[in-house]
Scaffold this active site. Structure first.
Site, PDB file in Angstrom:
ATOM      1  N   LYS A  22       0.840  -1.208   0.000  1.00 18.55           N
ATOM      2  CA  LYS A  22       0.000   0.000   0.000  1.00 18.55           C
ATOM      3  C   LYS A  22       0.875   1.260   0.000  1.00 18.55           C
ATOM      4  CE  LYS A  22      -1.733   1.627   4.084  1.00 18.55           C
ATOM      5  NZ  LYS A  22      -1.416   3.052   4.266  1.00 18.55           N
ATOM      6  N   ASN A  23       1.850   1.286   0.931  1.00 19.19           N
ATOM      7  CA  ASN A  23       2.616   2.522   1.113  1.00 19.19           C
ATOM      8  C   ASN A  23       3.525   2.826  -0.071  1.00 19.19           C
ATOM      9  OD1 ASN A  23       1.340   2.791   3.508  1.00 19.19           O
ATOM     10  ND2 ASN A  23       3.107   2.274   4.801  1.00 19.19           N
ATOM     11  N   CYS A 117      -4.970  12.373  12.703  1.00 18.27           N
ATOM     12  CA  CYS A 117      -5.723  11.149  12.450  1.00 18.27           C
ATOM     13  C   CYS A 117      -5.656  10.323  13.717  1.00 18.27           C
ATOM     14  CB  CYS A 117      -5.188  10.398  11.243  1.00 18.27           C
ATOM     15  SG  CYS A 117      -3.598   9.676  11.539  1.00 18.27           S
ATOM     16  N   ARG A 122       0.317  13.920  13.224  1.00 17.38           N
ATOM     17  CA  ARG A 122       0.907  13.725  11.893  1.00 17.38           C
ATOM     18  C   ARG A 122       1.157  15.046  11.181  1.00 17.38           C
ATOM     19  NH1 ARG A 122      -1.211   8.046   9.450  1.00 17.38           N
ATOM     20  NH2 ARG A 122       0.779   8.132   8.432  1.00 17.38           N
ATOM     21  N   ASP A 306       4.117  -0.021  12.064  1.00 18.25           N
ATOM     22  CA  ASP A 306       2.958  -0.679  11.446  1.00 18.25           C
ATOM     23  C   ASP A 306       2.834  -2.150  11.853  1.00 18.25           C
ATOM     24  OD1 ASP A 306       2.338   1.678  10.233  1.00 18.25           O
ATOM     25  OD2 ASP A 306       2.970   1.104   8.216  1.00 18.25           O
ATOM     26  N   ARG A 398      -8.830  -0.253   4.223  1.00 23.75           N
ATOM     27  CA  ARG A 398      -7.883   0.731   3.668  1.00 23.75           C
ATOM     28  C   ARG A 398      -6.595   0.051   3.216  1.00 23.75           C
ATOM     29  NH1 ARG A 398      -5.816   4.329   7.719  1.00 23.75           N
ATOM     30  NH2 ARG A 398      -4.380   4.590   5.999  1.00 23.75           N
TER      31      ARG A 398
HETATM   32  C1  UD1 Z   1       4.295   6.436   6.522  1.00 26.82           C
HETATM   33  C2  UD1 Z   1       3.367   5.254   6.289  1.00 26.82           C
HETATM   34  C3  UD1 Z   1       2.835   4.706   7.601  1.00 26.82           C
HETATM   35  C4  UD1 Z   1       3.986   4.380   8.539  1.00 26.82           C
HETATM   36  C5  UD1 Z   1       4.910   5.590   8.688  1.00 26.82           C
HETATM   37  C6  UD1 Z   1       6.147   5.288   9.524  1.00 26.82           C
HETATM   38  C7  UD1 Z   1       2.377   5.776   4.146  1.00 26.82           C
HETATM   39  C8  UD1 Z   1       1.154   6.095   3.379  1.00 26.82           C
HETATM   40  N1  UD1 Z   1       2.252   5.680   5.474  1.00 26.82           N
HETATM   41  O1  UD1 Z   1       3.503   7.476   7.102  1.00 26.82           O
HETATM   42  O2  UD1 Z   1       2.084   3.519   7.325  1.00 26.82           O
HETATM   43  O3  UD1 Z   1       3.473   4.037   9.802  1.00 26.82           O
HETATM   44  O4  UD1 Z   1       5.347   6.040   7.391  1.00 26.82           O
HETATM   45  O5  UD1 Z   1       6.828   4.204   8.991  1.00 26.82           O
HETATM   46  O6  UD1 Z   1       3.442   5.569   3.580  1.00 26.82           O
HETATM   47  N2  UD1 Z   1       6.279  13.982  11.343  1.00 26.82           N
HETATM   48  C9  UD1 Z   1       6.405  15.295  11.737  1.00 26.82           C
HETATM   49  N3  UD1 Z   1       6.526  16.243  10.762  1.00 26.82           N
HETATM   50  C10 UD1 Z   1       6.537  15.918   9.427  1.00 26.82           C
HETATM   51  C11 UD1 Z   1       6.419  14.569   9.044  1.00 26.82           C
HETATM   52  C12 UD1 Z   1       6.283  13.607  10.034  1.00 26.82           C
HETATM   53  O7  UD1 Z   1       6.413  15.617  12.922  1.00 26.82           O
HETATM   54  O8  UD1 Z   1       6.658  16.823   8.586  1.00 26.82           O
HETATM   55  C13 UD1 Z   1       6.131  12.939  12.393  1.00 26.82           C
HETATM   56  C14 UD1 Z   1       4.778  12.230  12.293  1.00 26.82           C
HETATM   57  O9  UD1 Z   1       3.774  12.945  12.975  1.00 26.82           O
HETATM   58  C15 UD1 Z   1       5.100  10.897  12.936  1.00 26.82           C
HETATM   59  C16 UD1 Z   1       6.570  10.652  12.515  1.00 26.82           C
HETATM   60  O10 UD1 Z   1       7.084  11.925  12.148  1.00 26.82           O
HETATM   61  O11 UD1 Z   1       5.031  11.008  14.320  1.00 26.82           O
HETATM   62  C17 UD1 Z   1       6.731   9.688  11.343  1.00 26.82           C
HETATM   63  O12 UD1 Z   1       6.007  10.134  10.245  1.00 26.82           O
HETATM   64  P1  UD1 Z   1       6.334   9.721   8.739  1.00 26.82           P
HETATM   65  O13 UD1 Z   1       7.536   8.836   8.694  1.00 26.82           O
HETATM   66  O14 UD1 Z   1       6.343  10.959   7.935  1.00 26.82           O
HETATM   67  O15 UD1 Z   1       5.068   8.841   8.395  1.00 26.82           O
HETATM   68  P2  UD1 Z   1       4.082   8.968   7.160  1.00 26.82           P
HETATM   69  O16 UD1 Z   1       4.859   9.243   5.918  1.00 26.82           O
HETATM   70  O17 UD1 Z   1       2.953   9.870   7.508  1.00 26.82           O
END
Ligand code: UD1
Length: 427
Positions: A22-23, A117, A122, A306, A398
């Protein structure tokens, strides 16, 4: 409303295949914007998040055709809009992945500001700071993020505070046509990042170092469309392997790269689960009791957040006490509260969960808190005494294609059933 009803106690065994990740699929779909023309993606999972990303692309002017169950043909030659509406971003935060490609193609993007969410706030501050370093200007207006690069995107050095998957992907995609070279330090190293970089390089991009903490992107001219196969879903695979470890009988999971689950498989072994690794497949089974093992989630190659709920389900039935530490998302212990309804003994202290193993679980009505937590509740139902009914299963849809039929094929007594909605005012 529809729920998943599980009858506990029937062992699962046999073989099951996993779909494309998915990701990865979601980001590859967004990346097709960068290569005007027809890109074909194979091994795309048929799940609701992919349907939402399809709508995002259509809304930007792309044509998305489904060829067979797992193949998408995406024609991005007609993309003429750079605005993604809130009604879609709200359904799926990953729709923010179009920001990088839209900036690279049009020098501008308007993306609805994603809210929080179930698993946490996030934020996207790292996406914004990184893109600002590349010359992108941001304005937040009426809930929308307006991004524009009046002087074009210019390569720069960006060091991320945390190895964010989404920020790394947006920065890679924004940089493919940049003037000069972008270097992302402390980049995320997930296999899905490597899949994205591989597809972009097949399209003609110049990306080096994906899969390591330093990724270098040198801007090139036009990219061309390709045919690409999505990498296998390591988290779907890990979910079925965790279920095998819970129930005991052998289950062989096929269609993914075992190295992508490295630490998860080592932790499962420490818990007393036997792991046999083959070519693009792993078999798991267990003879002795489950043993307690401490877990802490971290970006890849650390233990994936995950897989945290599914692993906590195993530990809830281990002989002893252990600690699960969640370092990636702040609200990811909601699954533990639901599992308490089934008789587990888990104490949450901040981002630590102290898991005291119990002898058994009892079936109950429970609600999916999120995608992985929902799957882990169905998993708990497989060994619980009596019937478990899991609601809010749209979370499971999802990310898991044919979740119930796959479990049925392994022998589980599980089905989707319609039940009256307790929120129905006529009840
Ligand atoms: C992606 C995956 C999700 C997985 C996660 C971590 C997808 C669609 N989803 O989510 O399944 O659990 O990686 O492996 O690919 N953060 C900030 N600021 C930012 C960006 C992130 O503070 O600008 C924080 C987030 O709130 C979270 C952490 O960093 O606490 C990790 O987020 P991130 O690695 O960006 O996850 P996603 O890309 O949202």
């Amino acid at each position: 409303m529809e729920v998943i009803r599980v009858e506990g106690g029937s062992p699962i065994s046999g073989e099951v295949g996993v779909e494309g990740a998915k990701n990865s699929a979601l980001k590859l779909m967004a990346a097709t914007i960068l290569a005007p023309g027809v890109t074909t993606l194979k091994n795309v999972p048929n799940i609701s998040d992919v349907h939402v990303m399809g709508k995002v692309l259509k809304c930007l002017g792309a044509r998305v055709d489904v060829l067979g169950v797992h193949e998408l043909r995406i024609d991005t030659s007609g993309v003429d809009s750079w605005e993604t509406p809130y009604r879609l971003v709200e359904q799926m935060r990953a729709s923010t992945a179009v920001m990088g490609p839209l900036l690279a193609r049009f020098g501008k993007a308007v993306v609805a500001m994603p809210g929080g969410c179930n698993i946490g706030a996030r934020k996207i501050d790292m996406h914004i700071l990184g893109l600002e370093a590349l010359g992108v200007k941001f304005k937040i207006d009426h809930g929308d993020i307006h991004a524009s690069a009046p002087d074009g995107i210019t390569g720069a050095n960006v060091t991320l505070d945390f190895a964010s998957v989404g920020a790394t992907e947006n920065l890679i995609m924004a940089s493919v046509h940049a003037k000069g070279t972008t270097v992302i330090d402390n980049a995320a190293r997930e296999p899905e990042i490597v899949d994205l970089a591989n597809m972009l390089n097949e399209m003609g991009a110049n990306i080096k170092g994906a899969g390591s903490p330093v990724i270098e992107i040198t801007g090139v001219g036009e990219l061309h469309p390709v045919t690409h196969t999505v990498v296998g879903d390591r988290i779907e695979a890990g979910t079925f392997l965790a279920m095998a470890g819970l129930c005991g009988e052998p289950v062989t999971v096929k269609g993914f790269e075992p190295l992508h689950l490295g630490l998860v498989l080592r932790k499962f072994e420490q818990m007393g689960i036997t792991i046999e690794t083959g070519f693009r497949q792993v078999t798991a089974y267990r003879n002795g009791p489950l043993k307690p093992v401490d877990i802490q989630t971290l970006p890849f190659p650390g233990f994936p957040t995950d897989m945290q709920s599914q692993t906590m389900c195993l530990l809830a039935l281990a002989k002893g006490t252990c600690i699960v530490t969640e370092n990636v998302f702040e609200n990811r212990f909601m699954f533990a509260s639901e599992l308490q309804r089934m008789g587990s003994n888990i104490v949450i202290k901040g981002h630590h969960a102290v898991v005291h193993g119990v002898d058994g679980l009892s079936g109950a009505e429970v609600k999916s808190p999120d995608l992985r937590g929902g799957a882990a509740l169905v998993m708990a139902g497989l060994v619980a005494d009596g019937i478990t009914t899991v609601s809010a299963i749209h979370h499971i849809d999802r990310g898991y294609e044919n979740f119930v039929p796959k479990l049925q094929s392994l022998g589980a007594k599980v089905e989707r059933v319609e039940v009256p909605d307790p929120e129905d005012p006529d009840l």
